[in-house]
Design a protein around this motif. Structure first.
Motif, PDB file in Angstrom:
ATOM      1  N   LEU A 176      51.221  70.222  77.530  1.00 61.35           N
ATOM      2  CA  LEU A 176      49.761  70.292  77.342  1.00 61.35           C
ATOM      3  C   LEU A 176      49.413  70.166  75.868  1.00 61.35           C
ATOM      4  O   LEU A 176      48.644  70.933  75.344  1.00 61.35           O
ATOM      5  CB  LEU A 176      49.238  71.627  77.897  1.00 61.35           C
ATOM      6  N   GLU A 177      50.027  69.212  75.202  1.00 62.48           N
ATOM      7  CA  GLU A 177      49.685  69.090  73.771  1.00 62.48           C
ATOM      8  C   GLU A 177      48.241  68.649  73.648  1.00 62.48           C
ATOM      9  O   GLU A 177      47.536  68.498  74.619  1.00 62.48           O
ATOM     10  CB  GLU A 177      50.593  68.019  73.146  1.00 62.48           C
ATOM     11  N   ASP A 189      44.419  68.516  73.092  1.00 63.37           N
ATOM     12  CA  ASP A 189      43.140  69.198  72.908  1.00 63.37           C
ATOM     13  C   ASP A 189      42.850  70.254  73.964  1.00 63.37           C
ATOM     14  O   ASP A 189      41.743  70.714  74.064  1.00 63.37           O
ATOM     15  CB  ASP A 189      42.053  68.126  72.970  1.00 63.37           C
ATOM     16  N   LEU A 190      43.839  70.651  74.766  1.00 62.35           N
ATOM     17  CA  LEU A 190      43.500  71.710  75.740  1.00 62.35           C
ATOM     18  C   LEU A 190      43.514  73.041  75.000  1.00 62.35           C
ATOM     19  O   LEU A 190      44.457  73.320  74.264  1.00 62.35           O
ATOM     20  CB  LEU A 190      44.547  71.729  76.862  1.00 62.35           C
ATOM     21  N   TYR A 225      37.077  71.712  83.793  1.00 67.98           N
ATOM     22  CA  TYR A 225      37.635  70.429  83.372  1.00 67.98           C
ATOM     23  C   TYR A 225      37.776  69.461  84.539  1.00 67.98           C
ATOM     24  O   TYR A 225      38.203  68.343  84.377  1.00 67.98           O
ATOM     25  CB  TYR A 225      39.015  70.653  82.740  1.00 67.98           C
TER      26      TYR A 225
END
Lengths: 180, 157, 338, 414
Positions: free
Chosen positions: A146-147, A149-150, A167
């Motif tokens: 989950l790199e 912008d989460l 989302y």
């Protein structure tokens, strides 16, 4: 250490872990026409004895095969299962050993096992980001999948985590359904 | 080295394996080509033939459908929409994943998979991509005869 | 065509127009041969492949496309490099005898100038690569420099041996392209020398692939390793100029091979003396010669081998090919002794 | 730019996220010094599609089969096979023997087409395009066989809880046999092209070596680990489905060359021999495939009811073409979706070994060394995010979310 049958392995765990050992289960099943045996062991362990359990497993077989860490959200607490397999290499000998730890949701911490099995780094990083379990002294704690912008505090596998609905992309032409 | 050298020399004189659908070379302008094809002046090369049980575009025998919604419930990609007032369904081919689960589950066999696979279009909701009725299907069980399967399926829900 | 005699103005005009025609024809035939090469390789691989005029369509497409200059690049150098490449390859065409006729400026420039002009396009590629500030292009340029240096050695050895052999036979300047074209190497040597010349021909065939930057040696533009290497940042008109330079350079290199090793003309053997028909026959025979050399040196090897690593490629040139060329020279030297 | 403190300046060359060699959404940051790779950092997550989350929240188990099938474009038999095995253990469904054999035939046909596909891609990585075209042309035969028997070239839609959805009938068998004979006849030529070609040897020998120790420590799986000499193969060790009846032996390179180096060349050997092994397995299965039903519960409503009432957990482990693939499933009574679904694809674990494989290589070797573990990124990435938002609290509908993301991209471009 010479080859043990499933029950022998459970007993050796009980002897090695003492108090930390909660329960051991052996599961057998016939497979296909020739009805060969398919064997699996579940070992329920407390968190304090967990690191010792993995070391004990390494004594049974020098390099156990760590498959994955699966984590499931049981409402008030989270259950981590470390899927190992041992005695691989020859026909129908492999036994899969699942070490299970239930952690309370309020203090989700588990010691790392990358010192024993370096290959566990990826699956520990994924458990950390997906379930929010903090793996203490993990060599590389960055997020795996989950790199970008989460936001940091979202853990997709949690059942109680409703921040995710925001989302969701609603299909065009269809009214957004209620809370899924 | 010599093995591949031998093969390439042999292949130089053999017929190439490429299937020349739709035309051998890219045409100067595709619209002119399609216009000529429409006027039957030019014939396109046929695509690769498909085997008998090929799962292509869905065919739906609207008249025979009982509106039991089993297909709507089972469709993995929610490609089938139920029309409550006529108790019939509409299938969006652009969302369909061609798994033929609806064909298996339909108690009166009003759905079947055809062998058509040329389904490209600019608009997701274009006519050829939304199946409402494709007429009589060979294998479909007539509803008028109230076949036993239909009753047994309805009391299962 | 020795036009030096009468007045200089007329002579200059003829050369300017002549060079324009030669460059245009050379480029067109270069593109055609590139199309034929791609078509043959396609058939060797069991594919139908693009039509022979595909390079012209690529040119058309590239002309339409926008030419982007990356923000980090040195812009003036980035745009100057393609022009340098195309100019040097066009000039190269003027010095090499094409279509069976002596080259337009054959009497002015000699083989050493041709060798020098072969290096300038590679230099332009390298400068373009470094100027475009992308890590891929930088690595690509490093590789192009290494390859360029390593195939100079066998090329120089072969050319010098031929020039030395011709110098033994005539008093004219052995390095002039026309003298080389008029004294074919095969008639000057005995049986031992023939083996030497064949070895040198083999060395030059491998050098041709290096010059044309085709598969075993296309490490500078290795698509799967460094995403297009040198030309990764180029687009539109600039990329077209580099593409043309590459095509013309490959055509010029094969024409040089023809000039060095097979300068014979067909017309004397068929007994056609009249100037015009003989010229046509010689031109056609030249095209056949170029096709044969290109087929065996570029197409066949390009379809049959995998790409080398930079270390392996320079080892092939510096060690293997130089050795072959030197042995060839030795044989010819021994032959002239006997 | 990772500039380390040694006097030699190294700089980072990004391979990915979309790179012509890898054709997969993964980013490898190579720290290189001249042409030598000093260090590798892997970034994942570019194509995460939240398959597990969908399986846990939106789909009922039967629909999740078709989701599992689309985890990967190439290996789309192993994921549904795993899911079906796991759910059958959890819901205690017994599978008829004929269905077991048809499942194994489907899995082995997929292994043949996946290995030949990989061989073509590997040839392309080292610039040998002729072999790439030749290999993919050879692969067309198995794709036609799959299309003939299962209806579609790629998404076979054959797996169902409690068996398979369609039978392999008597008149389909000759077509299968004819295809297998074709492969036996052409196998020798393929072996000579891949194993006896000098340029292939020059580019693959002693490249991307994974020693035996590291292969065990980093828990790698599949042909990558077997090429390093570890006889790990789920079909042999914990035989599932019809493999229990067949005597499968894990293939290691010393069968052909007598030594084990653990480099790209050995991985080619292991994969080619596995194609031959798969051909034999399919023939055995066709020969002694028992008669009988192919599905324990053909009625869909009853099957769905059975799955909703199921309670328990199951682990499905399958030997996919790229390695061991596992699905862990937990089901609760009354919940129509799977309550926990953990998918672990083989490439996920092999990626951990990539830094060891790539260290010390030249840049020219990176594509072939990385491609030699046969990475399948779409398998490895499966989580959440479809749209960006600035974390506003109120419910954001589709239009505003779209406007927000467009606005954000504008900011980035300025």
């Amino acid at each position: 250490m010479e080859k043990l049958n499933p029950q022998g392995i459970v007993d050796s765990f009980k002897k090695a872990l003492g108090g930390g050992f909660i329960n051991g289960e052996v599961y057998e099943r016939e497979v296909a026409v020739k009805k060969n045996r398919f064997r699996r062991i579940w070992i329920f362990v407390k968190r304090e004895a967990f690191h010792e359990a993995v070391q004990h497993l390494c004594r049974i077989q020098e390099y156990p095969h760590l498959v994955i860490i699966s984590s499931s959200d049981l409402g008030s607490d989270v259950e981590l299962i470390y899927h190992f397999t041992i005695y691989y290499g020859n026909h129908l000998e492999e036994i899969s050993v699942g070490i299970r730890i239930t952690l309370d949701k309020k203090d989700l911490k588990i010691p790392t096992i990358t010192d024993i099995i370096p290959g566990a780094i990826f699956t520990e990083r994924e458990t950390q980001e997906m379930m929010g379990v903090e793996v203490t002294d993990i060599p590389d704690g960055r997020r795996l999948f989950l790199e970008g912008d989460l936001p940091e505090n979202i853990h997709p596998w949690r059942k109680d985590d409703k921040k995710l609905e925001k989302y969701l992309r609603v299909l065009p032409g269809r009214k957004p359904k209620g809370k899924e | 080295m010599w093995e591949s050298a031998l093969t390439i020399i042999k292949q130089l004189f053999q017929k190439p394996a490429t299937n020349l659908f739709p035309a051998k070379y890219a045409p100067e302008s595709t619209l002119d080509l399609l216009a000529k094809v429409a006027k039957q002046e030019v014939a396109l090369n046929p695509p690769v033939t498909v085997p008998p049980h090929f799962r292509g575009k869905i065919a739906y025998d609207r008249q025979n459908c009982t509106g039991c919604q089993q297909c709507v419930r089972i469709c993995p990609t929610k490609a089938i929409e139920f029309l409550p007032e006529e108790r019939k369904v509409k299938i969006f081919i652009s969302r369909c994943c061609f798994c033929a689960q609806c064909v298996d589950v339909c108690p009166v066999h009003t759905l079947a998979m055809t062998e058509e696979f040329l389904l490209s279009s600019y608009d997701k909701f274009a006519d050829e991509l939304v199946v409402t009725d494709s007429g009589e299907l060979p294998g479909s069980v007539k509803r008028k005869a109230k076949s036993p399967e239909a009753e047994e399926a309805s009391e299962d829900e | 065509m020795n036009l030096l005699g009468d007045n200089v103005l007329l002579n200059a005009i003829v050369i300017i127009i002549g060079s324009g025609i030669v460059v245009v024809i050379g480029t067109i035939f270069g593109m055609l041969y590139r199309g034929i090469d791609r078509k043959l390789v396609a058939h060797m691989q069991g594919r139908v492949g693009p039509p022979i005029v595909q390079p012209f369509r690529d040119m058309q497409k590239l002309l339409m496309k926008e030419s982007i200059i990356p923000r980090g690049a040195i812009s003036w150098l980035f745009t100057a490099a393609p022009f340098l490449a195309i100019i040097s390859t066009s000039v190269l065409l003027l010095y090499i005898p094409l279509f069976g006729q002596p080259s337009l400026l054959g009497s002015y420039g000699d083989v050493i100038l041709v060798l020098y002009l072969l290096i300038v396009p590679s230099l332009a590629f390298v400068v373009g690569g470094f100027a475009s500030s992308s890590p891929y292009a930088t690595v690509g340029s490093q590789r192009e420099m290494i390859i360029m240096m390593s195939y100079e050695l066998p090329l120089a050895v072969v050319v010098l041996t031929i020039a030395w052999k011709i110098s033994q036979v005539t008093t004219a300047n052995p390095f002039l392209m026309n003298t080389i074209a008029s004294y074919p190497i095969w008639n000057l040597v005995g049986p031992v020398g023939i083996a030497g010349v064949i070895l040198m021909l083999l060395a030059l065939v491998v050098v041709t692939i290096g010059e044309a930057a085709k598969v075993p040696f296309d490490i500078a533009e290795a698509e799967t390793e460094i995403a297009g290497g040198l030309l990764v940042e180029y687009s539109g008109r600039n990329l077209l100029l580099f593409y043309l330079a590459d095509v013309v350079k490959a055509f010029a290199m094969v024409a040089l091979m023809v000039a060095l090793f097979i300068p014979y003309n067909l017309s004397p053997y068929i007994g056609v003396q009249a100037a015009f028909p003989a010229g046509i026959i010689d031109a056609l025979f030249f095209l056949v010669k170029v096709f044969v050399i290109m087929f065996f040196s570029v197409t066949l090897i390009r379809a049959g081998m995998a790409r080398f690593k930079i270390t392996q490629a320079s080892a092939v040139y510096v060690i293997a090919m130089t050795a072959i060329a030197l042995v060839g020279m030795l044989l010819i030297w021994i032959d002239s002794m006997i | 730019m990772a500039v380390n403190n040694t006097e030699k300046t190294t700089y980072t060359i990004p391979v990915g996220p979309i790179h012509p060699a890898l054709k997969e959404p993964i980013q490898l940051d190579l720290e290189i010094d001249g042409e030598q790779v000093v260090d590798v950092d892997i970034h994942l997550g570019q194509v995460h599609r939240s398959i597990e989350w969908l399986g846990m929240n939106r789909n009922n188990p039967v629909q999740s089969i078709y989701l599992a099938e689309r985890i990967c474009g190439i290996c789309n038999v192993c994921h549904p096979f795993c899911l079906v095995l796991a759910v059958e253990q959890a819901a205690d469904i017994v599978v008829p023997e004929r269905a077991e054999y048809i499942r194994v035939i489907a899995a082995e046909m997929e292994r043949i087409h996946s290995h030949i596909l990989w061989a073509g891609v590997a040839a392309h990585e080292i610039g040998f395009d002729t072999v790439f075209y030749l290999t993919w042309r050879v692969r067309e035969e198995i794709m036609d066989m799959i299309e003939y028997v299962f209806g579609n070239r790629i998404t076979k839609a054959i797996y169902q809880f409690g068996g398979v959805r369609r039978d392999i009938t008597e008149e389909q068998i000759p077509r299968l046999k004819q295809g297998l004979d074709y492969y036996k006849s052409i196998f020798e030529q393929l072996r000579r092209i891949f194993l006896e070609d000098e340029t292939v040897k020059m580019r693959c020998r002693n490249v991307g070596i994974l020693p035996y120790e590291d292969a065990m420590k980093l828990v790698t799986v599949g042909p990558t680990v077997r090429a390093s000499g570890v006889p790990k193969d789920v079909r042999q060790d914990q035989a599932y489905s019809a493999y229990a009846d067949l005597d499968i032996k894990a293939i290691t390179p010393d069968v052909v060359t007598g030594t084990v180096v653990g480099d790209v060349y050995d991985r080619i050997i292991v994969r080619l021999l596995e194609v031959a092994q798969s051909i034999e397995i399919i023939e055995d299965c066709i020969k002694n495939m028992p008669e009988g039903p192919i599905l324990t519960e053909p009625k869909m409503p009853r099957l769905l009811k059975l799955l909703t009432d199921a309670e328990g957990e199951g682990v499905g482990r399958v030997e996919a073409p790229r390695g061991e693939d596992i699905h862990y499933v937990r089901m609760e009574a009354g919940v129509s979706t799977l309550s926990t679904w953990k998918v672990r694809a083989p490439t996920y674990i092999n990626l951990v070994a990539v830094p060891t494989i790539l260290k010390g290589m030249q840049i020219a070797d990176v594509p072939i060394a990385f491609a030699s573990i046969d990475p399948c990124m779409s398998c490895t990435n499966r989580a959440i995010i479809t749209d960006k938002a600035t974390g506003k609290k109120s419910v954001v509908d589709y239009e505003t979310m779209h406007r927000l993301s467009v606005q954000k991209t504008k900011e980035l471009q300025r």
